[in-house]
Enzyme design. Structure first.
Site, PDB file in Angstrom:
ATOM      1  N   LYS A  26     -18.442  12.558   7.756  1.00  0.00           N
ATOM      2  CA  LYS A  26     -19.104  13.732   8.339  1.00  0.00           C
ATOM      3  C   LYS A  26     -20.234  14.269   7.452  1.00  0.00           C
ATOM      4  O   LYS A  26     -21.323  14.570   7.931  1.00  0.00           O
ATOM      5  CB  LYS A  26     -18.063  14.834   8.559  1.00  0.00           C
ATOM      6  CG  LYS A  26     -18.587  16.032   9.294  1.00  0.00           C
ATOM      7  CD  LYS A  26     -18.099  15.988  10.704  1.00  0.00           C
ATOM      8  CE  LYS A  26     -18.684  17.078  11.558  1.00  0.00           C
ATOM      9  NZ  LYS A  26     -18.337  16.842  12.961  1.00  0.00           N
TER      10      LYS A  26
ATOM     11  N   CYS B 167      -3.847   1.244  -9.218  1.00  0.00           N
ATOM     12  CA  CYS B 167      -2.420   1.573  -9.068  1.00  0.00           C
ATOM     13  C   CYS B 167      -1.673   0.418  -8.375  1.00  0.00           C
ATOM     14  O   CYS B 167      -1.509  -0.637  -8.969  1.00  0.00           O
ATOM     15  CB  CYS B 167      -2.261   2.892  -8.325  1.00  0.00           C
ATOM     16  SG  CYS B 167      -0.623   3.595  -8.507  1.00  0.00           S
ATOM     17  N   TYR B 168      -1.258   0.579  -7.114  1.00  0.00           N
ATOM     18  CA  TYR B 168      -0.581  -0.523  -6.417  1.00  0.00           C
ATOM     19  C   TYR B 168      -1.435  -1.790  -6.476  1.00  0.00           C
ATOM     20  O   TYR B 168      -0.926  -2.893  -6.647  1.00  0.00           O
ATOM     21  CB  TYR B 168      -0.315  -0.134  -4.955  1.00  0.00           C
ATOM     22  CG  TYR B 168       0.411  -1.196  -4.152  1.00  0.00           C
ATOM     23  CD1 TYR B 168       1.797  -1.224  -4.094  1.00  0.00           C
ATOM     24  CD2 TYR B 168      -0.308  -2.177  -3.462  1.00  0.00           C
ATOM     25  CE1 TYR B 168       2.466  -2.203  -3.367  1.00  0.00           C
ATOM     26  CE2 TYR B 168       0.353  -3.160  -2.726  1.00  0.00           C
ATOM     27  CZ  TYR B 168       1.734  -3.170  -2.683  1.00  0.00           C
ATOM     28  OH  TYR B 168       2.386  -4.135  -1.966  1.00  0.00           O
TER      29      TYR B 168
ATOM     30  N   GLU C 144     -10.578   7.593  -8.584  1.00  0.00           N
ATOM     31  CA  GLU C 144     -11.275   8.195  -7.447  1.00  0.00           C
ATOM     32  C   GLU C 144     -11.022   9.694  -7.299  1.00  0.00           C
ATOM     33  O   GLU C 144     -11.752  10.374  -6.580  1.00  0.00           O
ATOM     34  CB  GLU C 144     -10.900   7.459  -6.154  1.00  0.00           C
ATOM     35  CG  GLU C 144      -9.462   7.633  -5.661  1.00  0.00           C
ATOM     36  CD  GLU C 144      -8.456   6.689  -6.316  1.00  0.00           C
ATOM     37  OE1 GLU C 144      -8.707   6.220  -7.437  1.00  0.00           O
ATOM     38  OE2 GLU C 144      -7.392   6.447  -5.709  1.00  0.00           O
TER      39      GLU C 144
ATOM     40  N   GLY D  47      -1.162   2.502  -3.026  1.00  0.00           N
ATOM     41  CA  GLY D  47      -0.332   2.510  -1.819  1.00  0.00           C
ATOM     42  C   GLY D  47       1.066   2.963  -2.150  1.00  0.00           C
ATOM     43  O   GLY D  47       1.481   2.927  -3.312  1.00  0.00           O
TER      44      GLY D  47
ATOM     45  N   ASP E  17     -22.547  15.902  15.241  1.00  0.00           N
ATOM     46  CA  ASP E  17     -22.677  14.452  15.387  1.00  0.00           C
ATOM     47  C   ASP E  17     -23.610  14.053  16.529  1.00  0.00           C
ATOM     48  O   ASP E  17     -24.520  13.249  16.341  1.00  0.00           O
ATOM     49  CB  ASP E  17     -21.305  13.796  15.592  1.00  0.00           C
ATOM     50  CG  ASP E  17     -20.313  14.230  14.531  1.00  0.00           C
ATOM     51  OD1 ASP E  17     -20.773  14.542  13.426  1.00  0.00           O
ATOM     52  OD2 ASP E  17     -19.108  14.276  14.810  1.00  0.00           O
TER      53      ASP E  17
ATOM     54  N   HIS F 284      -5.752   6.855 -11.155  1.00  0.00           N
ATOM     55  CA  HIS F 284      -6.651   6.941  -9.997  1.00  0.00           C
ATOM     56  C   HIS F 284      -8.042   7.446 -10.400  1.00  0.00           C
ATOM     57  O   HIS F 284      -8.245   8.659 -10.520  1.00  0.00           O
ATOM     58  CB  HIS F 284      -6.043   7.860  -8.932  1.00  0.00           C
ATOM     59  CG  HIS F 284      -4.856   7.255  -8.278  1.00  0.00           C
ATOM     60  ND1 HIS F 284      -4.949   6.462  -7.167  1.00  0.00           N
ATOM     61  CD2 HIS F 284      -3.537   7.281  -8.616  1.00  0.00           C
ATOM     62  CE1 HIS F 284      -3.741   6.044  -6.824  1.00  0.00           C
ATOM     63  NE2 HIS F 284      -2.869   6.524  -7.691  1.00  0.00           N
TER      64      HIS F 284
END
Ligand code: XMP
Length: 515
Positions: free
Chosen positions: A371, A84-85, A173, A57, A229, A171
């Protein structure tokens, strides 16, 4: 909703990467759900997560007003990974030190594993990680130990083995962290013991069973636009509720060439879905007559849609449920604990006004999916690639691609030009690499010469953009011969056009649609 699969809870402290964390977890076939950072521990417990991830964050834990989580979360006996945060918050919570880093660290660093541990197991040598932080953990909290370090971060990763608490300053990710996927997998599979059994096959099976149970004998209505969708949703609903589903397809006169015929062919003939095609062209075009203002156009179209659906629901009688293809990013955005209300750039219309007025119950089976996951569901259900990989098309249709007044004459010009753009892009096999490609009709006329005659005709602009989510976009450097071919075909084949231009603006500052 009954769930036969494990979950990882992600607490969102406002990082731009929070959704990415959710996706990485799902790539390991474990379901993940994002919560606001201040969610109560008892709410989390209801979902029975196998593990919790605290996101990064932009704030600093050094300030008392910065976002915190319910302290009880650390007492649930559930493994936690702070990123991290999230790691700094964990450190602060357990009495460690967090200070402003001497040098803000942004970019690549080399991580060295310090002690044998399950989080960083399988990492060899110095592995590349991605850093982006202004604060750092400077003093370990009691009973934690360092498990990884980099040149600038002596405490780049930490562990409290007994409570299964882990922190990483970098990070995992983002793709720039070489072993990021492995680290996340280590956490969710090895440390949390989650079973990696969340697949699209299991999703489809459970979603269909849940819809069946939820709707009982009630009738379900779905607004089918032909986009990815609603198309995928219609086939899932058909499987779940069979004849009790009715899809409403509205021809509002603002659609691309051949759209109505295609919808009938695919959904009625092939999937045997009860499909009501409503021809509302006159009503929509009448309501749009002489309207030039983009926001007014959008509002009128939204209102007309609702009018049509209300009329159809009444006609069908006994409709209890309205299905919608709401996606996870829409859901997260609308309940985000950060950012606050953002300015309305464009009013995105949907049929959201319906249930409140008509007391319909909403069914949104994709509200936890991204998506690309909906595309996988589509594939699982056997939908053809042609539908699964369609480029997005805005709800207000060609009305926001005709600058100025929307008339049947101008719509026909745009439809023909747009068809050529799509045909040529597909012919070069670029359709799937491009987020959106289309034509726009401008409200000006320019002089040209055709044969020996002076012409004074319309201008078509071509727009092609690359994007990941429509939030930002870059214009595509289309090959010049493709542009030349499109231009020549449009000018030769579309009566009323004598000039074609290419839009070379990115978003921001421009938007994808022109209105
Ligand atoms: P903009 O033009 O805001 O578009 O950069 C971002 C993405 O959203 C689509 N779009 C819409 N989709 N209803 C929709 O369902 C709308 O009113 C609408 N307006 C824009 C646009 O096509 C792009 O993918």
């Amino acid at each position: 909703m009954k769930r036969g699969f494990d979950t990882i809870a992600i607490l969102d402290f406002g990082s731009q990467y929070t959704q990415l964390i959710a996706r990485r977890v799902r790539e390991s076939h474990v379901f993940s759900e994002i919560f606001p950072h201040d969610v109560k521990a008892r709410e989390i417990l209801k979902k029975r997560p196998k593990g919790i991830i605290l996101s990064g964050g932009p704030a600093s834990v050094r300030f008392s007003k910065s976002p915190r989580c319910d302290r009880e979360i650390f007492n649930l006996g559930i493994p936690i990974l702070g990123i991290c945060y999230g790691m700094q918050l964990m450190s602060k919570t357990f009495g460690g030190g967090v200070e402003k880093a001497k040098r803000r660290e942004y970019g690549y660093a080399r991580l060295k594993v310090k002690a044998k541990n399950p989080l960083l197991s399988g990492l060899v040598g110095k592995t590349q990680v991605w850093m982006s932080h202004g604060d750092e953990v400077t003093k370990l909290p009691a009973r934690f130990r360092i498990i990884g370090y980099t040149k600038n971060s002596p405490i780049a990763s930490m562990e409290q083995k007994d409570k299964k608490l882990y922190g990483v300053q970098f990070h995992p990710e983002v793709v720039h962290t070489e072993d990021g996927k492995k680290i996340i997998k280590n956490f969710i599979l090895k440390i949390c013991g989650a079973k990696g059994n969340w697949t699209m096959t299991s999703f489809v099976r459970e979603a269909a069973a849940n819809i069946k149970k939820e709707t009982g004998k009630g009738k379900v209505m779905l607004a089918l636009s032909g986009g990815v969708d609603s198309s995928v949703l219609s086939v899932l609903l058909r499987r779940a509720v069979k004849e009790r589903l009715t899809c409403i397809f509205v021809n509002n006169g603002l659609l691309r060439a051949g759209e109505s015929e295609r919808i009938v062919e695919v959904f009625k003939r092939h999937y045997h879905i009860n499909l009501r095609c409503v021809d509302a062209e006159e009503g929509f075009l009448g309501a749009l007559k002489d309207v030039v203002d983009p926001e007014k156009k959008r509002k009128i179209i939204g209102r007309e849609f609702i009018r049509v659906f209300e009329k159809e629901a009444k006609r069908l009688g006994g409709i209890k449920f309205l299905a919608q293809g709401t996606l996870y990013p829409d859901l997260i955005e609308s309940r985000s604990s950060f950012g606050g209300p953002s300015a309305t750039i464009k009013t995105h219309h949907n049929v959201g006004g319906l249930p409140a007025r008509m007391k319909l119950r909403l069914i949104e089976p994709f509200k936890y999916l991204f998506k690309d996951e909906v595309r996988l569901v589509g594939r699982e259900l056997g939908l053809p690639d042609e539908i699964i990989h369609r480029q997005p098309f805005p709800g207000p249709g060609l009305a926001v691609r005709i600058i100025g007044k929307v008339t049947k004459y101008r719509l026909d010009i745009l439809r023909k030009a747009d068809k050529i753009v799509i045909e040529e892009i597909k012919r070069k096999d670029l359709y799937r690499d491009i987020w959106q490609s289309f034509a726009v009709l401008l409200p000006i006329k320019t002089v040209g010469v055709m044969g020996d005659e002076r012409t004074y005709e319309n201008v078509i602009a071509i727009r092609a953009v690359k994007s990941l989510d429509g939030m930002t976009a870059d214009w595509v450097r289309l090959p010049q011969d493709l542009l030349a071919g499109v231009s020549s075909r449009i000018i030769n084949e579309v009566r009323g056009v004598n000039r074609v231009v290419y839009d070379i603006s990115s978003k921001p500052p421009s938007t994808i649609e022109w209105e």
